[in-house]
Write a protein that holds these residues in place. Sequence first.
Motif, PDB file in Angstrom:
ATOM      1  N   GLU A 304      -5.110   4.949   5.283  1.00  0.00           N
ATOM      2  CA  GLU A 304      -3.873   4.548   5.818  1.00  0.00           C
ATOM      3  C   GLU A 304      -3.994   3.221   6.520  1.00  0.00           C
ATOM      4  OE1 GLU A 304      -2.068   6.196  10.146  1.00  0.00           O
ATOM      5  OE2 GLU A 304      -3.331   7.577   8.874  1.00  0.00           O
ATOM      6  N   ASP A 580       8.878  12.310   0.805  1.00  0.00           N
ATOM      7  CA  ASP A 580       7.718  12.421   1.654  1.00  0.00           C
ATOM      8  C   ASP A 580       6.686  11.259   1.260  1.00  0.00           C
ATOM      9  OD1 ASP A 580       7.305  13.473  -1.025  1.00  0.00           O
ATOM     10  OD2 ASP A 580       5.625  14.453  -0.124  1.00  0.00           O
ATOM     11  N   ASN A 581       7.429  10.092   1.339  1.00  0.00           N
ATOM     12  CA  ASN A 581       6.764   8.867   0.592  1.00  0.00           C
ATOM     13  C   ASN A 581       5.512   8.681   1.307  1.00  0.00           C
ATOM     14  OD1 ASN A 581       8.853   8.425   3.009  1.00  0.00           O
ATOM     15  ND2 ASN A 581       8.113   6.296   2.730  1.00  0.00           N
ATOM     16  N   ASN A 582       4.611   7.762   0.624  1.00  0.00           N
ATOM     17  CA  ASN A 582       3.352   7.463   1.285  1.00  0.00           C
ATOM     18  C   ASN A 582       3.142   5.997   1.477  1.00  0.00           C
ATOM     19  OD1 ASN A 582       3.003   6.684  -1.470  1.00  0.00           O
ATOM     20  ND2 ASN A 582       1.645   8.688  -1.908  1.00  0.00           N
ATOM     21  N   ARG A 602      -0.130   6.975   4.553  1.00  0.00           N
ATOM     22  CA  ARG A 602      -0.821   8.059   4.594  1.00  0.00           C
ATOM     23  C   ARG A 602      -1.927   8.045   3.351  1.00  0.00           C
ATOM     24  NH1 ARG A 602       3.104  11.012   3.705  1.00  0.00           N
ATOM     25  NH2 ARG A 602       3.143  11.355   1.498  1.00  0.00           N
ATOM     26  N   ILE A 604      -4.068   7.759   0.228  1.00  0.00           N
ATOM     27  CA  ILE A 604      -3.428   7.851  -1.144  1.00  0.00           C
ATOM     28  C   ILE A 604      -5.019   8.132  -2.156  1.00  0.00           C
ATOM     29  CG2 ILE A 604      -2.445   7.001  -3.117  1.00  0.00           C
ATOM     30  CD1 ILE A 604      -0.473   5.720  -1.165  1.00  0.00           C
TER      31      ILE A 604
END
Length: 712
Positions: A304, A580-582, A602, A604
Amino acid sequence: MSEKVSVINEHGGTNGSLSNSEFHFGMGDYRKALESAKTALQIDGTNIKACILAARSATKLKRFEESYNFYRDGLKIDPKNKIIAEELIDLQKILLDHFEKISLEAKEPDFNVVHLCSQDVYPGDEEHFLLEKEILEKKYKVDCRLSTKTVDLVKKKEAAQMLMKAHTNMLAGNAEDAIRQCTIVLDADPLNIAARQLRAQLHQEKGNIERSVQDLWAIPKSNRTVDIWKFGGILLHQLGLPVLAEFWYRKATSLSQMKDVEAAMLFQKVRVERIYGPLTIGYPIRVDFTKHGRSVFATTNLNEGVIAFQDKPVLIGKLLQFRDFSACDHCAASLLTPTEYFKNKYVDFNPTLKRLIQEKWPKDDSVKCSSCQRETYCNEQCQKEAWEQYHQIICPAKNVNARPLYDLHDSGGWRLNTDGVKEEIWALQYSPILLAKMWAMIVTEAMRLMRQSGLTQPAVEHWAKAKMPLRKFIVFGKTSVASKMPEVFNMMRDIFSDCGDGIKYDITEDEFNARYYQATCNLQAYSSSTFTPLHVFLENLSEAEGVNTMLLLQHLREEPKVATFAGMFPLHACLNHACDNNVEIIDGMVDGRPGVNVLVFRKINAGEELFTTYIDTTMPRKIRRAWLFRSFNFWCQCRRCQFEGDGPNICTNCGKRAQDDKKFPHCGKCQKAWYCTVQCQKEAWVKGHKAICQLQHSKINLKAVDTDLQDR
């Protein structure tokens, strides 16, 4: 800012614009009401009343997304505004009614995305093909000549028996014996296809790729099956020969009449790697081709807060809302001036303060187009680049047919019709000049290649090569835009009917539609907000001392408002959507110029796909999905859309409908899923609802509004 000064003089300030908006709204002229409300927001972006009037007008015009955004902008200013909260609920009801039919009747498009992708030979691939063939012969010692040896019928029968033994040994795991026996067969019968194919497979399993290719290449083209062509493509790709690999995959796809989806998919994987691989060098990502088309994947774990990658645009254009803001029309660099930043305060500053500002504010090196004076550049380098790349074709001083285009830009998409009535003929947020730049880039490059070849007209290959940079961007759209905006269509046709030196570019209706959708589907808004003249000024001011410096600091509390542009970014355009894109897209500097940073918010994991969002994901699921279907022709199946519900009357997990208008209980945490039983709730929690339940997708808390609407 300069825009606000000119607007105040024409409309009498914010109050005058609001009065005009209210008047036009009351008279039912919602287009003019919306225009006046936008003008008021340009003068004062914090005016709640202007946000509400703009939203109401957009709703009347059925420009729902625009209306929704105006209400959200209002909530950013005043999160507790009851009028906006109530009207937002009403708007969402309208949206639900409007999209209900789409949601109920429309089905998931029945096509494979690979069928929408071209397998055309790229310009210059002929030369690359010969080069890779030479590499195959010299580096890997592959003999690309076919055997002409005649075969004795007796030996051919013996060879067939030996081939059976080779197949038996292969099944038993005796690869070396099988290869030796295949070799005996091929010495006797060089055109034995089964032996060639079997030995190629055995060589591949042992890692001898070049020897495997040699066997497949020795099979005459007329005898190569779909599987052989496909197998060859796999091997050539492994050898790092993408053009040859594409050739073999293309043959497999053609021979199967597009029924072999795997061959077509493998072709696109090679092409995507070839096009986007160079763009990802130095970044922890790769671009691949999946069932959703081009997709971006992490090659390492991304935590993140890190920047996954940066991207710079192929071309840009201002958003019309910011058309009068000072910025470079070529690179989007802010050209903010002291008078634009300090506004009316600057007039009241004493001479000493003004002198201090002038001393510390960075030098203005901006220049205008020496011919038309209608384009501004941050320096002579940008001016030169713009002229060489596109402006020479659409400069109003050189091409008189381009003057209406610039007038349309200056008026924000409006013009007077034959009756003298103002009408909106370009309703998009970005400038129509951006669309013209696309064709201008093609024409200038084709003309450059033409002159390089000593010709007076561009050849077919010149046009093809000139279009290459834009092939990185998808084109999707159903309806004819040319028929909906004929004035703009004809304007573009006129501009490119005479590009100089007897050269023209015929913009057909199909061409207009394609470029319009290519721009609209790929544009990303961005600005130079991270680096402006104000940032330099503050750095310079930090070195100064004295009373005047302290006096000036109290006037430096506001963030500068800079021009926002729309840009076409090749890597960014490969990101797929998820509710819910990251990752999120933020402004940044790339190679010293404004661009975009793709920020991970978030964690990955390596191998996981990076997702952005195409729409406002604070909307309820039903509206989100219908909006995506209408705009992009797909029903979103992301985790949020799978494990959030549409309302209390349907079980989110099993789809059971409540009887007698009863409502199912909702999830106690997110309140966006409803279950008929505790068992369904537990099943959904394990399958995926847990993963999305606590995710927060908006900086504005519209949860209460959404819940209130869905519970009614």
